[in-house]
Write a protein that holds these residues in place. Structure first.
Motif, PDB file in Angstrom:
ATOM      1  N   LEU A   1     -35.838  -1.588 -30.506  1.00 36.23           N
ATOM      2  CA  LEU A   1     -35.521  -1.688 -31.936  1.00 36.23           C
ATOM      3  C   LEU A   1     -34.773  -0.435 -32.394  1.00 36.23           C
ATOM      4  O   LEU A   1     -33.776  -0.534 -33.126  1.00 36.23           O
ATOM      5  CB  LEU A   1     -36.806  -1.858 -32.744  1.00 36.23           C
ATOM      6  N   ARG A   2     -35.217   0.724 -31.986  1.00 38.12           N
ATOM      7  CA  ARG A   2     -34.564   1.961 -32.396  1.00 38.12           C
ATOM      8  C   ARG A   2     -33.107   1.999 -31.926  1.00 38.12           C
ATOM      9  O   ARG A   2     -32.215   2.412 -32.673  1.00 38.12           O
ATOM     10  CB  ARG A   2     -35.323   3.162 -31.837  1.00 38.12           C
ATOM     11  N   THR A   3     -32.879   1.535 -30.707  1.00 38.58           N
ATOM     12  CA  THR A   3     -31.511   1.507 -30.180  1.00 38.58           C
ATOM     13  C   THR A   3     -30.632   0.581 -31.007  1.00 38.58           C
ATOM     14  O   THR A   3     -29.496   0.919 -31.367  1.00 38.58           O
ATOM     15  CB  THR A   3     -31.522   1.046 -28.702  1.00 38.58           C
ATOM     16  N   GLU A   4     -31.154  -0.617 -31.292  1.00 34.14           N
ATOM     17  CA  GLU A   4     -30.406  -1.582 -32.109  1.00 34.14           C
ATOM     18  C   GLU A   4     -30.169  -1.021 -33.514  1.00 34.14           C
ATOM     19  O   GLU A   4     -29.071  -1.155 -34.077  1.00 34.14           O
ATOM     20  CB  GLU A   4     -31.184  -2.902 -32.205  1.00 34.14           C
ATOM     21  N   ALA A   5     -31.200  -0.407 -34.069  1.00 39.58           N
ATOM     22  CA  ALA A   5     -31.112   0.100 -35.440  1.00 39.58           C
ATOM     23  C   ALA A   5     -30.068   1.208 -35.574  1.00 39.58           C
ATOM     24  O   ALA A   5     -29.350   1.284 -36.582  1.00 39.58           O
ATOM     25  CB  ALA A   5     -32.477   0.589 -35.892  1.00 39.58           C
ATOM     26  N   GLU A   6     -29.972   2.062 -34.567  1.00 39.81           N
ATOM     27  CA  GLU A   6     -28.986   3.143 -34.610  1.00 39.81           C
ATOM     28  C   GLU A   6     -27.563   2.572 -34.629  1.00 39.81           C
ATOM     29  O   GLU A   6     -26.679   3.109 -35.312  1.00 39.81           O
ATOM     30  CB  GLU A   6     -29.173   4.076 -33.413  1.00 39.81           C
ATOM     31  N   LYS A   7     -27.348   1.475 -33.894  1.00 38.58           N
ATOM     32  CA  LYS A   7     -26.032   0.828 -33.910  1.00 38.58           C
ATOM     33  C   LYS A   7     -25.747   0.256 -35.299  1.00 38.58           C
ATOM     34  O   LYS A   7     -24.633   0.361 -35.815  1.00 38.58           O
ATOM     35  CB  LYS A   7     -25.986  -0.306 -32.880  1.00 38.58           C
TER      36      LYS A   7
ATOM     37  N   ALA B   1     -30.555  -7.812 -40.454  1.00 36.93           N
ATOM     38  CA  ALA B   1     -29.939  -7.717 -39.124  1.00 36.93           C
ATOM     39  C   ALA B   1     -30.985  -7.562 -38.034  1.00 36.93           C
ATOM     40  O   ALA B   1     -30.910  -8.210 -36.983  1.00 36.93           O
ATOM     41  CB  ALA B   1     -28.960  -6.544 -39.090  1.00 36.93           C
ATOM     42  N   LEU B   2     -31.985  -6.727 -38.272  1.00 36.63           N
ATOM     43  CA  LEU B   2     -33.032  -6.517 -37.265  1.00 36.63           C
ATOM     44  C   LEU B   2     -33.944  -7.729 -37.147  1.00 36.63           C
ATOM     45  O   LEU B   2     -34.428  -8.057 -36.060  1.00 36.63           O
ATOM     46  CB  LEU B   2     -33.847  -5.265 -37.620  1.00 36.63           C
ATOM     47  N   PHE B   3     -34.167  -8.421 -38.275  1.00 32.97           N
ATOM     48  CA  PHE B   3     -34.995  -9.620 -38.236  1.00 32.97           C
ATOM     49  C   PHE B   3     -34.317 -10.711 -37.412  1.00 32.97           C
ATOM     50  O   PHE B   3     -34.974 -11.455 -36.680  1.00 32.97           O
ATOM     51  CB  PHE B   3     -35.285 -10.113 -39.657  1.00 32.97           C
ATOM     52  N   ARG B   4     -32.987 -10.809 -37.538  1.00 31.48           N
ATOM     53  CA  ARG B   4     -32.247 -11.794 -36.747  1.00 31.48           C
ATOM     54  C   ARG B   4     -32.347 -11.501 -35.242  1.00 31.48           C
ATOM     55  O   ARG B   4     -32.217 -12.400 -34.421  1.00 31.48           O
ATOM     56  CB  ARG B   4     -30.775 -11.832 -37.176  1.00 31.48           C
ATOM     57  N   LYS B   5     -32.590 -10.241 -34.928  1.00 31.08           N
ATOM     58  CA  LYS B   5     -32.770  -9.849 -33.532  1.00 31.08           C
ATOM     59  C   LYS B   5     -34.180 -10.173 -33.030  1.00 31.08           C
ATOM     60  O   LYS B   5     -34.481 -10.009 -31.842  1.00 31.08           O
ATOM     61  CB  LYS B   5     -32.510  -8.357 -33.356  1.00 31.08           C
TER      62      LYS B   5
ATOM     63  N   MET C   1     -41.315  -7.830 -39.276  1.00 33.04           N
ATOM     64  CA  MET C   1     -41.060  -7.077 -40.502  1.00 33.04           C
ATOM     65  C   MET C   1     -41.863  -5.782 -40.514  1.00 33.04           C
ATOM     66  O   MET C   1     -41.409  -4.767 -41.040  1.00 33.04           O
ATOM     67  CB  MET C   1     -41.395  -7.935 -41.724  1.00 33.04           C
ATOM     68  N   ASP C   2     -43.056  -5.805 -39.900  1.00 36.12           N
ATOM     69  CA  ASP C   2     -43.874  -4.596 -39.855  1.00 36.12           C
ATOM     70  C   ASP C   2     -43.151  -3.499 -39.074  1.00 36.12           C
ATOM     71  O   ASP C   2     -43.108  -2.336 -39.507  1.00 36.12           O
ATOM     72  CB  ASP C   2     -45.223  -4.887 -39.204  1.00 36.12           C
ATOM     73  N   MET C   3     -42.589  -3.870 -37.929  1.00 42.92           N
ATOM     74  CA  MET C   3     -41.909  -2.887 -37.093  1.00 42.92           C
ATOM     75  C   MET C   3     -40.611  -2.414 -37.754  1.00 42.92           C
ATOM     76  O   MET C   3     -40.259  -1.235 -37.689  1.00 42.92           O
ATOM     77  CB  MET C   3     -41.632  -3.478 -35.710  1.00 42.92           C
ATOM     78  N   ILE C   4     -39.915  -3.336 -38.421  1.00 39.45           N
ATOM     79  CA  ILE C   4     -38.673  -2.982 -39.113  1.00 39.45           C
ATOM     80  C   ILE C   4     -38.974  -2.001 -40.254  1.00 39.45           C
ATOM     81  O   ILE C   4     -38.286  -0.986 -40.424  1.00 39.45           O
ATOM     82  CB  ILE C   4     -37.967  -4.235 -39.669  1.00 39.45           C
ATOM     83  N   SER C   5     -40.016  -2.308 -41.034  1.00 39.56           N
ATOM     84  CA  SER C   5     -40.398  -1.430 -42.149  1.00 39.56           C
ATOM     85  C   SER C   5     -40.791  -0.048 -41.639  1.00 39.56           C
ATOM     86  O   SER C   5     -40.472   0.979 -42.255  1.00 39.56           O
ATOM     87  CB  SER C   5     -41.564  -2.045 -42.935  1.00 39.56           C
ATOM     88  N   ARG C   6     -41.494  -0.032 -40.516  1.00 34.08           N
ATOM     89  CA  ARG C   6     -41.903   1.244 -39.907  1.00 34.08           C
ATOM     90  C   ARG C   6     -40.687   2.100 -39.572  1.00 34.08           C
ATOM     91  O   ARG C   6     -40.657   3.300 -39.871  1.00 34.08           O
ATOM     92  CB  ARG C   6     -42.729   0.961 -38.658  1.00 34.08           C
ATOM     93  N   PHE C   7     -39.673   1.461 -38.988  1.00 30.00           N
ATOM     94  CA  PHE C   7     -38.468   2.223 -38.633  1.00 30.00           C
ATOM     95  C   PHE C   7     -37.771   2.746 -39.889  1.00 30.00           C
ATOM     96  O   PHE C   7     -37.377   3.913 -39.952  1.00 30.00           O
ATOM     97  CB  PHE C   7     -37.492   1.366 -37.826  1.00 30.00           C
ATOM     98  N   LEU C   8     -37.606   1.874 -40.878  1.00 29.36           N
ATOM     99  CA  LEU C   8     -36.875   2.252 -42.085  1.00 29.36           C
ATOM    100  C   LEU C   8     -37.594   3.379 -42.841  1.00 29.36           C
ATOM    101  O   LEU C   8     -36.947   4.284 -43.383  1.00 29.36           O
ATOM    102  CB  LEU C   8     -36.673   1.041 -42.991  1.00 29.36           C
TER     103      LEU C   8
END
Length: 267
Positions: free
Chosen positions: A218-224, A244-248, A252-259
Motif C-alpha cells: 500500500l505504501r508503495t502504491e500510495a507514494e506513486k 484510488a487506493l480502494f480501487r486497488k 478503508m482502515d489501512m488507507i486511513s492509517r496511511f493518510l
C-alpha cells in the motif's frame, strides 16, 4: 503402351522400388504396391494402370507419414488431416488414410478425448472449460467431448481449483485481501473452471494476507499516487487518494492509517 524395362531398389529406402518405363525412370512405388499389381520387368502398362498404381502409392506414402506422425503421441483425426494437408496430399487420399487408420484402431477421437482430459485432469492445470475449447479445436465432436469430460468430476475439479488457488495466493501475499480474492477468481476462470466450481473452491483456499507485506505494498502504491495527485489539497486530495487506493483493493482502515501517518509527517 509403355513397358517396364527396369526395377531397382532404392538405396535409402529398401521398401521402395524405382520403376523405369521404356528405359526412362518413371516413378517409385512401395513394395506392397509392386506385389499387388504384379509389376515385373517386361510388363506393359495401360494408362489407367499407371493412374491406379501411382494413386494407390500416394495413399501408402500418406499412410506411412500418418503412422510416423502418430508415433510421437495420440492424435485426433483432424490433427492428422491437417498434417497431411500441409504435405499437400489430396483430400480424397487423406479420407482413405483416415478410414484405414480408424479401422486398424490407430485413431479414435473418443479415446483421444478421454486421454486428453485424463492427462490434464491428473496434472490439475486446466479446468473443463479450457479442455472443452481445446478439444473443439482438435476437431472432436461435442458428444465425445462431453463423454470424455464426464470422467473429470466436480469433486476433482474443486480439489484442482483449490490447489491452483493456494499456489496463486502463496505467490501474491502482498495483495490486499479483496484484490487477492478478485484475482483468484479471475485466475481460476481463465484456467477453465466454471463459476460454481470457483465459488465452491474459494472456501478451501488459504488466502490470508500477510498484513506487513500488504502495508508495504500500500505504501508503495500510495507514494506513486501522491505524485499523481500532488496538485490537489485538503479534502479533494484525501478523497482522490482514498478512491484510488480502494480501487486497488485496500481496506478503508489501512488507507486511513496511511493518510493519517502521511499527514502527521507533513505537520
Amino acid at each position: 503402351m509403355p513397358i517396364i524395362t527396369k526395377i531397382s531398389v532404392q538405396k535409402k529406402n529398401q521398401s521402395r522400388y524405382n520403376i523405369f518405363l521404356d528405359n526412362v525412370y518413371a516413378f517409385a512405388v512401395d513394395e506392397d504396391i509392386l506385389i499387388k499389381y504384379h509389376l515385373t520387368k517386361g510388363k506393359e502398362l495401360l494408362e489407367q494402370d499407371l493412374f491406379k498404381v501411382q494413386y494407390e502409392d500416394e495413399i501408402r506414402k500418406a499412410y506411412h507419414l500418418a503412422i510416423q506422425f502418430l508415433s510421437y503421441r495420440m492424435r485426433s483425426a483432424l490433427e492428422i488431416r491437417t498434417h497431411l494437408q500441409k504435405k499437400e496430399y489430396l483430400d480424397s487420399i487423406i479420407d482413405v488414410v483416415l478410414k484405414e487408420l480408424a479401422t486398424q484402431k490407430y485413431i479414435d477421437d473418443l479415446e483421444f478425448a478421454k486421454a486428453y482430459v485424463r492427462t490434464y485432469a491428473n496434472s490439475g492445470k486446466k479446468g473443463p472449460l479450457v479442455l472443452k475449447r481445446e478439444l473443439v479445436g482438435k476437431g472432436i465432436t461435442e458428444g465425445k467431448i462431453n463423454e470424455a469430460l464426464a470422467e473429470y468430476n466436480k469433486e476433482k475439479q474443486i480439489t484442482d481449483a483449490i490447489h491452483l488457488g493456494n499456489k496463486f495466493a502463496a505467490q501474491n501475499k502482498k495483495l490486499s485481501e479483496r484484490m487477492l480474492k478478485q484475482k483468484l477468481e479471475y485466475t481460476l476462470s481463465i484456467k477453465g473452471f466454471p463459476s460454481e466450481i470457483i465459488q465452491a473452491a474459494m472456501g478451501g483456499i488459504e488466502y490470508e494476507v500477510d498484513e506487513e507485506l500488504e502495508w508495504e505494498a500500500l505504501r508503495t502504491e500510495a507514494e506513486k499516487m501522491k505524485r499523481r495527485y500532488n496538485k490537489y489539497i485538503g479534502y479533494e486530495y484525501r478523497q482522490r487518494m482514498q478512491q484510488a487506493l480502494f480501487r486497488k483493493g485496500y481496506s478503508m482502515d489501512m488507507i486511513s492509517r496511511f493518510l493519517e501517518n502521511d499527514a502527521a509527517k507533513d505537520e
